[in-house]
Design a protein around this motif. Structure first.
Motif, PDB file in Angstrom:
ATOM      1  N   VAL A  26       0.850  -1.193   0.000  1.00 59.49           N
ATOM      2  CA  VAL A  26       0.000   0.000   0.000  1.00 59.49           C
ATOM      3  C   VAL A  26       0.884   1.241   0.000  1.00 59.49           C
ATOM      4  CG1 VAL A  26      -1.982  -1.077   1.140  1.00 59.49           C
ATOM      5  CG2 VAL A  26      -0.178  -0.071   2.519  1.00 59.49           C
ATOM      6  N   THR A  27       0.307   2.339  -0.430  1.00 61.32           N
ATOM      7  CA  THR A  27       1.025   3.607  -0.467  1.00 61.32           C
ATOM      8  C   THR A  27       0.882   4.336   0.864  1.00 61.32           C
ATOM      9  OG1 THR A  27      -0.896   4.825  -1.269  1.00 61.32           O
ATOM     10  CG2 THR A  27       0.570   3.841  -2.954  1.00 61.32           C
ATOM     11  N   VAL A  28       1.680   5.370   1.038  1.00 57.62           N
ATOM     12  CA  VAL A  28       1.591   6.204   2.244  1.00 57.62           C
ATOM     13  C   VAL A  28       0.183   6.767   2.364  1.00 57.62           C
ATOM     14  CG1 VAL A  28       2.443   8.301   3.366  1.00 57.62           C
ATOM     15  CG2 VAL A  28       4.047   6.773   2.195  1.00 57.62           C
ATOM     16  N   ARG A  29      -0.388   7.242   1.255  1.00 60.10           N
ATOM     17  CA  ARG A  29      -1.737   7.816   1.281  1.00 60.10           C
ATOM     18  C   ARG A  29      -2.760   6.795   1.767  1.00 60.10           C
ATOM     19  NH1 ARG A  29      -3.312  11.923   2.576  1.00 60.10           N
ATOM     20  NH2 ARG A  29      -1.930  13.004   1.164  1.00 60.10           N
ATOM     21  N   GLU A  30      -2.649   5.550   1.302  1.00 60.00           N
ATOM     22  CA  GLU A  30      -3.598   4.511   1.722  1.00 60.00           C
ATOM     23  C   GLU A  30      -3.462   4.224   3.218  1.00 60.00           C
ATOM     24  OE1 GLU A  30      -4.064   1.947  -2.402  1.00 60.00           O
ATOM     25  OE2 GLU A  30      -2.217   1.722  -1.228  1.00 60.00           O
ATOM     26  N   ASP A  36      -7.860   6.608  10.098  1.00 60.84           N
ATOM     27  CA  ASP A  36      -8.911   7.600  10.282  1.00 60.84           C
ATOM     28  C   ASP A  36      -9.047   7.960  11.755  1.00 60.84           C
ATOM     29  OD1 ASP A  36      -9.808   5.109  10.977  1.00 60.84           O
ATOM     30  OD2 ASP A  36     -11.776   5.312  10.087  1.00 60.84           O
ATOM     31  N   GLY A  37      -9.384   9.208  11.993  1.00 62.96           N
ATOM     32  CA  GLY A  37      -9.557   9.675  13.351  1.00 62.96           C
ATOM     33  C   GLY A  37      -8.276  10.209  13.974  1.00 62.96           C
ATOM     34  N   ARG A  38      -7.140   9.920  13.380  1.00 63.69           N
ATOM     35  CA  ARG A  38      -5.863  10.395  13.935  1.00 63.69           C
ATOM     36  C   ARG A  38      -5.440  11.733  13.360  1.00 63.69           C
ATOM     37  NH1 ARG A  38      -1.822   7.161  16.710  1.00 63.69           N
ATOM     38  NH2 ARG A  38      -2.837   5.297  17.456  1.00 63.69           N
ATOM     39  N   GLU A  39      -5.960  12.083  12.195  1.00 61.51           N
ATOM     40  CA  GLU A  39      -5.643  13.345  11.528  1.00 61.51           C
ATOM     41  C   GLU A  39      -4.134  13.589  11.491  1.00 61.51           C
ATOM     42  OE1 GLU A  39      -8.048  16.681  12.585  1.00 61.51           O
ATOM     43  OE2 GLU A  39      -9.766  15.412  13.018  1.00 61.51           O
ATOM     44  N   LEU A  40      -3.428  12.654  10.900  1.00 67.10           N
ATOM     45  CA  LEU A  40      -1.986  12.751  10.770  1.00 67.10           C
ATOM     46  C   LEU A  40      -1.612  13.347   9.425  1.00 67.10           C
ATOM     47  CD1 LEU A  40      -1.117   9.186  12.089  1.00 67.10           C
ATOM     48  CD2 LEU A  40      -0.776  11.344  13.301  1.00 67.10           C
ATOM     49  N   ALA A  41      -0.553  14.122   9.413  1.00 64.70           N
ATOM     50  CA  ALA A  41      -0.046  14.665   8.157  1.00 64.70           C
ATOM     51  C   ALA A  41       0.530  13.527   7.326  1.00 64.70           C
ATOM     52  CB  ALA A  41       1.030  15.713   8.435  1.00 64.70           C
ATOM     53  N   TYR A  42       0.425  13.682   6.016  1.00 66.72           N
ATOM     54  CA  TYR A  42       0.980  12.709   5.081  1.00 66.72           C
ATOM     55  C   TYR A  42       2.458  12.475   5.386  1.00 66.72           C
ATOM     56  CZ  TYR A  42       2.540  10.793   0.591  1.00 66.72           C
ATOM     57  OH  TYR A  42       3.093  10.011  -0.386  1.00 66.72           O
ATOM     58  N   THR A  43       3.193  13.558   5.644  1.00 64.36           N
ATOM     59  CA  THR A  43       4.631  13.436   5.893  1.00 64.36           C
ATOM     60  C   THR A  43       4.926  12.686   7.190  1.00 64.36           C
ATOM     61  OG1 THR A  43       4.622  15.638   6.892  1.00 64.36           O
ATOM     62  CG2 THR A  43       5.267  15.474   4.559  1.00 64.36           C
ATOM     63  N   THR A  44       4.040  12.768   8.164  1.00 59.42           N
ATOM     64  CA  THR A  44       4.227  12.023   9.414  1.00 59.42           C
ATOM     65  C   THR A  44       4.136  10.524   9.144  1.00 59.42           C
ATOM     66  OG1 THR A  44       3.301  13.840  10.721  1.00 59.42           O
ATOM     67  CG2 THR A  44       3.315  11.642  11.740  1.00 59.42           C
ATOM     68  N   VAL A  45       3.116  10.124   8.381  1.00 59.92           N
ATOM     69  CA  VAL A  45       2.950   8.714   8.040  1.00 59.92           C
ATOM     70  C   VAL A  45       4.125   8.239   7.191  1.00 59.92           C
ATOM     71  CG1 VAL A  45       1.458   7.015   6.902  1.00 59.92           C
ATOM     72  CG2 VAL A  45       0.445   8.886   8.232  1.00 59.92           C
ATOM     73  N   MET A  46       4.573   9.091   6.261  1.00 63.45           N
ATOM     74  CA  MET A  46       5.712   8.745   5.420  1.00 63.45           C
ATOM     75  C   MET A  46       6.970   8.544   6.279  1.00 63.45           C
ATOM     76  SD  MET A  46       7.182  10.746   2.057  1.00 63.45           S
ATOM     77  CE  MET A  46       7.473  12.252   2.956  1.00 63.45           C
ATOM     78  N   THR A  47       7.180   9.383   7.264  1.00 63.41           N
ATOM     79  CA  THR A  47       8.340   9.253   8.154  1.00 63.41           C
ATOM     80  C   THR A  47       8.265   7.974   8.972  1.00 63.41           C
ATOM     81  OG1 THR A  47       8.604  11.656   8.294  1.00 63.41           O
ATOM     82  CG2 THR A  47       9.602  10.346  10.061  1.00 63.41           C
ATOM     83  N   VAL A  48       7.087   7.661   9.487  1.00 61.47           N
ATOM     84  CA  VAL A  48       6.919   6.436  10.275  1.00 61.47           C
ATOM     85  C   VAL A  48       7.208   5.216   9.407  1.00 61.47           C
ATOM     86  CG1 VAL A  48       5.242   4.991  11.512  1.00 61.47           C
ATOM     87  CG2 VAL A  48       5.327   7.453  11.938  1.00 61.47           C
ATOM     88  N   LEU A  49       6.679   5.183   8.197  1.00 65.86           N
ATOM     89  CA  LEU A  49       6.930   4.052   7.296  1.00 65.86           C
ATOM     90  C   LEU A  49       8.413   3.956   6.932  1.00 65.86           C
ATOM     91  CD1 LEU A  49       3.735   4.290   5.114  1.00 65.86           C
ATOM     92  CD2 LEU A  49       4.467   2.273   6.410  1.00 65.86           C
ATOM     93  N   ASP A  50       9.063   5.090   6.735  1.00 68.05           N
ATOM     94  CA  ASP A  50      10.495   5.087   6.437  1.00 68.05           C
ATOM     95  C   ASP A  50      11.285   4.516   7.621  1.00 68.05           C
ATOM     96  OD1 ASP A  50      12.773   5.862   4.697  1.00 68.05           O
ATOM     97  OD2 ASP A  50      13.213   7.246   6.354  1.00 68.05           O
ATOM     98  N   ARG A  51      10.926   4.899   8.821  1.00 65.38           N
ATOM     99  CA  ARG A  51      11.611   4.377  10.014  1.00 65.38           C
ATOM    100  C   ARG A  51      11.344   2.889  10.189  1.00 65.38           C
ATOM    101  NH1 ARG A  51      10.764   9.419  14.196  1.00 65.38           N
ATOM    102  NH2 ARG A  51      12.284  10.776  13.168  1.00 65.38           N
ATOM    103  N   LEU A  52      10.120   2.460   9.919  1.00 64.69           N
ATOM    104  CA  LEU A  52       9.804   1.032   9.999  1.00 64.69           C
ATOM    105  C   LEU A  52      10.601   0.243   8.966  1.00 64.69           C
ATOM    106  CD1 LEU A  52       5.956   1.214  10.633  1.00 64.69           C
ATOM    107  CD2 LEU A  52       7.682   0.323  12.220  1.00 64.69           C
TER     108      LEU A  52
END
Length: 152
Positions: A26-30, A36-52
């Motif tokens: 899946v993509t960062v956007r997906e 839902d409900g967390r209202e996270l910035a796209y870049t925050t999710v991208m950073t978390v996935l990069d760290r993972l």
């Protein structure tokens, strides 16, 4: 194995719950949309996935300008590794295993017995270091085998 923070665990839950093993990921956007409900910035999710990815928890593959992510291992494999890591924290592994065995429910004990029995039965037909099988017989009488990958 590294323990996961709350947001890392939430992202991994999305991946474990929504990405089949045969999927391209899946993509960062997906992932962001699924949180839902967390209202996270796209870049925050991208950073978390990069760290993972850096921790070896996810695999990623380039698709155009974006990355597609999928779990590197199943949730069950991750939990099993956490349990093994806990046994390495010190003291007696045997004592910790006995304490654990005494703390599980009757049904959980039956699942452990079935897995150990299946492993013992297979040990004579293959090298010991090859690990557990992917299937465990359901401890309920007449029940079907459980597939570790799908828990069904």
């Amino acid at each position: 194995m590294t323990r996961l923070g709350d947001l890392e665990r939430a992202v991994m839950d999305v991946l474990w719950d929504s990405v089949p093993a045969t999927s391209d990921g899946v993509t960062v956007r997906e992932v962001a949309d699924a949180l839902d409900g967390r209202e996270l910035a796209y870049t925050t999710v991208m950073t978390v996935l990069d760290r993972l990815a850096g921790k070896g928890m996810v695999q990623r593959e380039r698709e155009g300008r974006a990355w597609r992510y999928r779990p590197a291992a199943t949730r069950e494999a991750h939990i099993a590794q956490l349990m093994l890591d806990a046994l390495d924290l010190g003291g007696s592994r045997d004592a910790a295993l006995v304490r654990f065995a005494r703390s599980v429910t009757g049904t959980e004990a039956e699942v452990l017995r079935a897995a150990l029995s299946a492993e013992a039965g297979l040990a004579g037909s293959r090298p010991v270091e090859s690990g557990l099988t992917d299937r465990v017989e359901d401890p309920r009488a007449g029940g079907p085998a459980l597939d570790e990958a799908t828990d069904r």
